[in-house]
Design a protein around this motif. Sequence first.
Motif, PDB file in Angstrom:
ATOM      1  N   PHE A   4       4.986  -9.528  -8.662  1.00  0.00           N
ATOM      2  CA  PHE A   4       4.216  -9.337  -7.453  1.00  0.00           C
ATOM      3  C   PHE A   4       3.419  -8.050  -7.517  1.00  0.00           C
ATOM      4  CE2 PHE A   4       7.790 -11.955  -5.845  1.00  0.00           C
ATOM      5  CZ  PHE A   4       7.040 -13.033  -5.403  1.00  0.00           C
ATOM      6  N   GLU A   5       2.305  -8.070  -6.821  1.00  0.00           N
ATOM      7  CA  GLU A   5       1.514  -6.844  -6.697  1.00  0.00           C
ATOM      8  C   GLU A   5       1.848  -6.181  -5.369  1.00  0.00           C
ATOM      9  OE1 GLU A   5      -2.722  -7.069  -7.507  1.00  0.00           O
ATOM     10  OE2 GLU A   5      -2.342  -8.855  -8.675  1.00  0.00           O
ATOM     11  N   TYR A   6       2.027  -4.899  -5.441  1.00  0.00           N
ATOM     12  CA  TYR A   6       2.328  -4.143  -4.245  1.00  0.00           C
ATOM     13  C   TYR A   6       1.321  -3.029  -4.061  1.00  0.00           C
ATOM     14  CZ  TYR A   6       6.922  -6.332  -3.946  1.00  0.00           C
ATOM     15  OH  TYR A   6       7.952  -7.230  -3.834  1.00  0.00           O
ATOM     16  N   LYS A   7       1.234  -2.591  -2.824  1.00  0.00           N
ATOM     17  CA  LYS A   7       0.435  -1.409  -2.538  1.00  0.00           C
ATOM     18  C   LYS A   7       1.256  -0.501  -1.651  1.00  0.00           C
ATOM     19  CE  LYS A   7      -4.086  -0.026  -0.750  1.00  0.00           C
ATOM     20  NZ  LYS A   7      -4.929   0.094  -1.925  1.00  0.00           N
ATOM     21  N   CYS A   8       1.323   0.739  -2.030  1.00  0.00           N
ATOM     22  CA  CYS A   8       2.084   1.698  -1.253  1.00  0.00           C
ATOM     23  C   CYS A   8       1.312   2.067   0.016  1.00  0.00           C
ATOM     24  CB  CYS A   8       2.333   2.941  -2.096  1.00  0.00           C
ATOM     25  SG  CYS A   8       3.209   4.227  -1.204  1.00  0.00           S
ATOM     26  N   ASN A   9       2.014   2.043   1.122  1.00  0.00           N
ATOM     27  CA  ASN A   9       1.360   2.394   2.376  1.00  0.00           C
ATOM     28  C   ASN A   9       1.190   3.893   2.553  1.00  0.00           C
ATOM     29  OD1 ASN A   9       0.885  -0.191   3.427  1.00  0.00           O
ATOM     30  ND2 ASN A   9       2.970  -0.353   4.176  1.00  0.00           N
ATOM     31  N   LEU A  10       1.881   4.646   1.726  1.00  0.00           N
ATOM     32  CA  LEU A  10       1.839   6.098   1.880  1.00  0.00           C
ATOM     33  C   LEU A  10       0.765   6.719   0.986  1.00  0.00           C
ATOM     34  CD1 LEU A  10       3.488   8.108   3.571  1.00  0.00           C
ATOM     35  CD2 LEU A  10       4.820   8.584   1.524  1.00  0.00           C
ATOM     36  N   CYS A  11       0.867   6.458  -0.319  1.00  0.00           N
ATOM     37  CA  CYS A  11      -0.093   7.077  -1.237  1.00  0.00           C
ATOM     38  C   CYS A  11      -1.159   6.082  -1.706  1.00  0.00           C
ATOM     39  CB  CYS A  11       0.637   7.680  -2.434  1.00  0.00           C
ATOM     40  SG  CYS A  11       1.406   6.454  -3.517  1.00  0.00           S
ATOM     41  N   GLU A  12      -1.042   4.837  -1.242  1.00  0.00           N
ATOM     42  CA  GLU A  12      -2.027   3.792  -1.514  1.00  0.00           C
ATOM     43  C   GLU A  12      -2.146   3.436  -2.987  1.00  0.00           C
ATOM     44  OE1 GLU A  12      -5.666   4.992   0.435  1.00  0.00           O
ATOM     45  OE2 GLU A  12      -5.023   3.857   2.185  1.00  0.00           O
ATOM     46  N   LYS A  13      -1.075   3.639  -3.711  1.00  0.00           N
ATOM     47  CA  LYS A  13      -1.080   3.242  -5.106  1.00  0.00           C
ATOM     48  C   LYS A  13      -0.827   1.745  -5.230  1.00  0.00           C
ATOM     49  CE  LYS A  13       1.286   3.907  -9.499  1.00  0.00           C
ATOM     50  NZ  LYS A  13       0.045   4.138 -10.261  1.00  0.00           N
ATOM     51  N   ASP A  14      -1.593   1.101  -6.106  1.00  0.00           N
ATOM     52  CA  ASP A  14      -1.340  -0.291  -6.439  1.00  0.00           C
ATOM     53  C   ASP A  14      -0.408  -0.359  -7.643  1.00  0.00           C
ATOM     54  OD1 ASP A  14      -3.118  -1.891  -4.658  1.00  0.00           O
ATOM     55  OD2 ASP A  14      -4.614  -0.573  -5.548  1.00  0.00           O
ATOM     56  N   CYS A  29       7.834   2.549  -4.198  1.00  0.00           N
ATOM     57  CA  CYS A  29       6.642   2.991  -4.908  1.00  0.00           C
ATOM     58  C   CYS A  29       7.032   3.860  -6.104  1.00  0.00           C
ATOM     59  CB  CYS A  29       5.766   3.773  -3.938  1.00  0.00           C
ATOM     60  SG  CYS A  29       4.390   4.610  -4.737  1.00  0.00           S
ATOM     61  N   PRO A  30       6.461   3.581  -7.284  1.00  0.00           N
ATOM     62  CA  PRO A  30       6.797   4.374  -8.472  1.00  0.00           C
ATOM     63  C   PRO A  30       6.254   5.795  -8.406  1.00  0.00           C
ATOM     64  CG  PRO A  30       5.050   2.807  -8.973  1.00  0.00           C
ATOM     65  CD  PRO A  30       5.523   2.492  -7.585  1.00  0.00           C
ATOM     66  N   GLU A  31       5.301   6.024  -7.551  1.00  0.00           N
ATOM     67  CA  GLU A  31       4.712   7.350  -7.446  1.00  0.00           C
ATOM     68  C   GLU A  31       5.501   8.267  -6.524  1.00  0.00           C
ATOM     69  OE1 GLU A  31       2.240   7.581 -10.189  1.00  0.00           O
ATOM     70  OE2 GLU A  31       1.723   9.050  -8.664  1.00  0.00           O
ATOM     71  N   CYS A  32       5.708   7.787  -5.307  1.00  0.00           N
ATOM     72  CA  CYS A  32       6.287   8.672  -4.293  1.00  0.00           C
ATOM     73  C   CYS A  32       7.655   8.187  -3.800  1.00  0.00           C
ATOM     74  CB  CYS A  32       5.321   8.807  -3.122  1.00  0.00           C
ATOM     75  SG  CYS A  32       5.023   7.251  -2.252  1.00  0.00           S
ATOM     76  N   LYS A  33       8.144   7.110  -4.409  1.00  0.00           N
ATOM     77  CA  LYS A  33       9.462   6.548  -4.076  1.00  0.00           C
ATOM     78  C   LYS A  33       9.562   6.064  -2.634  1.00  0.00           C
ATOM     79  CE  LYS A  33      10.543   8.021  -8.153  1.00  0.00           C
ATOM     80  NZ  LYS A  33      10.279   7.110  -9.273  1.00  0.00           N
ATOM     81  N   ASN A  34       8.430   5.922  -2.023  1.00  0.00           N
ATOM     82  CA  ASN A  34       8.399   5.408  -0.665  1.00  0.00           C
ATOM     83  C   ASN A  34       8.671   3.912  -0.660  1.00  0.00           C
ATOM     84  OD1 ASN A  34       7.672   4.983   2.085  1.00  0.00           O
ATOM     85  ND2 ASN A  34       5.642   4.366   1.379  1.00  0.00           N
ATOM     86  N   LYS A  35       9.435   3.436   0.294  1.00  0.00           N
ATOM     87  CA  LYS A  35       9.730   2.007   0.350  1.00  0.00           C
ATOM     88  C   LYS A  35       8.865   1.274   1.361  1.00  0.00           C
ATOM     89  CE  LYS A  35      14.339   1.970  -1.536  1.00  0.00           C
ATOM     90  NZ  LYS A  35      15.749   1.640  -1.342  1.00  0.00           N
ATOM     91  N   ASP A  36       7.937   1.967   1.935  1.00  0.00           N
ATOM     92  CA  ASP A  36       6.997   1.331   2.855  1.00  0.00           C
ATOM     93  C   ASP A  36       5.830   0.778   2.052  1.00  0.00           C
ATOM     94  OD1 ASP A  36       5.653   0.477   5.053  1.00  0.00           O
ATOM     95  OD2 ASP A  36       5.005   2.459   5.696  1.00  0.00           O
TER      96      ASP A  36
END
Length: 63
Positions: A4-14, A29-36
């Motif tokens: 699946f493709e995801y987009k982080c709601n915090l840092c907007e990383k795809d 998110c692999p960047e900021c570990k945010n689960k949103d």
Amino acid sequence: MPIFEYKCNLCEKDFERLVFLGEENNIACPECKNKDVFKKMSASSFMGNSIGKCATSSPKGFS
Ligand SMILES: [Zn+2]
């Protein structure tokens, strides 16, 4: 196994993730570990050749 493709709601990383059963609500998110994160329903991993094989070509004269 669906990817699946995801987009982080915090840092907007795809990012893409291989998601195992029951894990899809626990993606970080692999960047900021945010689960949103927001799941983008990508069909790229389903574009196989299995569409339309079962429904139309069922053999008759079975008995
Ligand atoms: Zn992030």
